[in-house]
Design an enzyme around this catalytic site. Sequence first.
Site, PDB file in Angstrom:
ATOM      1  N   HIS A  51       0.838  -1.203   0.000  1.00  0.00           N
ATOM      2  CA  HIS A  51       0.000   0.000   0.000  1.00  0.00           C
ATOM      3  C   HIS A  51       0.873   1.253   0.000  1.00  0.00           C
ATOM      4  O   HIS A  51       2.085   1.183   0.232  1.00  0.00           O
ATOM      5  CB  HIS A  51      -0.957   0.011   1.197  1.00  0.00           C
TER       6      HIS A  51
HETATM    7  P1  TYD Z   1      -1.514  -2.311   7.589  1.00  0.00           P
HETATM    8  O1  TYD Z   1      -1.071  -0.877   7.650  1.00  0.00           O
HETATM    9  O2  TYD Z   1      -2.234  -2.768   6.354  1.00  0.00           O
HETATM   10  O3  TYD Z   1      -0.263  -3.248   7.904  1.00  0.00           O
HETATM   11  P2  TYD Z   1       0.912  -3.870   6.987  1.00  0.00           P
HETATM   12  O4  TYD Z   1       1.220  -2.879   5.918  1.00  0.00           O
HETATM   13  O5  TYD Z   1       2.032  -4.091   7.927  1.00  0.00           O
HETATM   14  O6  TYD Z   1       0.464  -5.172   6.447  1.00  0.00           O
HETATM   15  O7  TYD Z   1      -2.390  -2.588   8.867  1.00  0.00           O
HETATM   16  C1  TYD Z   1      -2.826  -3.905   9.200  1.00  0.00           C
HETATM   17  C2  TYD Z   1      -4.183  -3.782   9.852  1.00  0.00           C
HETATM   18  O8  TYD Z   1      -4.084  -3.020  11.053  1.00  0.00           O
HETATM   19  C3  TYD Z   1      -5.216  -3.090   8.972  1.00  0.00           C
HETATM   20  O9  TYD Z   1      -6.439  -3.770   9.143  1.00  0.00           O
HETATM   21  C4  TYD Z   1      -5.328  -1.707   9.564  1.00  0.00           C
HETATM   22  C5  TYD Z   1      -4.966  -1.915  11.022  1.00  0.00           C
HETATM   23  N1  TYD Z   1      -4.282  -0.731  11.618  1.00  0.00           N
HETATM   24  C6  TYD Z   1      -4.961   0.029  12.572  1.00  0.00           C
HETATM   25  O10 TYD Z   1      -6.122  -0.255  12.957  1.00  0.00           O
HETATM   26  N2  TYD Z   1      -4.325   1.124  13.108  1.00  0.00           N
HETATM   27  C7  TYD Z   1      -3.072   1.486  12.717  1.00  0.00           C
HETATM   28  O11 TYD Z   1      -2.525   2.504  13.231  1.00  0.00           O
HETATM   29  C8  TYD Z   1      -2.395   0.689  11.734  1.00  0.00           C
HETATM   30  C9  TYD Z   1      -1.008   1.021  11.275  1.00  0.00           C
HETATM   31  C10 TYD Z   1      -3.048  -0.418  11.211  1.00  0.00           C
END
Ligand code: TYD
Length: 135
Positions: A51
């Site tokens: 992302h």
């Molecule tokens: P994501 O940013 O997609 O993680 P990665 O890039 O490491 O795979 O986040 C994973 C999940 O956590 C997604 O459902 C969103 C949630 N999340 C929150 O609720 N609060 C936050 O501050 C972050 C960073 C993620």
Amino acid sequence: MQAPRLIEFGSIGNEEIGFLTVAEFGGDLPFKLKRAYWIYNTPELVERGGHAHKEDEIVVICISGEAKIIIKNVENQEFIFNLNKPNQGLYIPKMHWRELSLSNHATLFCLSSSYYDEQDYIRNYKTFQNHTIPK
Ligand code: TYD
């Protein structure tokens, strides 16, 4: 457009007592901190990320283990970073796609410039590539 870059944070201490590292706005941290989150207990070679953010900027610190981070900008330039030092951070500006490959039980500490907002995410690579940056 800002470019991703490594930040070498200082280390205070020595091998006898251990080390302490500071990230402070106005010092090595390029934005005012609004949020910190951390990723841990990762299985071997797990892939995360996939992302970009419209506005959010982060610094990622690999506190333990190893992280290979591939960053792409909207001009399709690619940057590859290998993080494995607790006193080194990777600055990821807004509008940069990221893909993370993590070692077994890596711990990534992330410092963020904004509050969590799912609307700030771009989770589709084609949408990211087609996104125009305001001049
Ligand atoms: P994501 O940013 O997609 O993680 P990665 O890039 O490491 O795979 O986040 C994973 C999940 O956590 C997604 O459902 C969103 C949630 N999340 C929150 O609720 N609060 C936050 O501050 C972050 C960073 C993620």
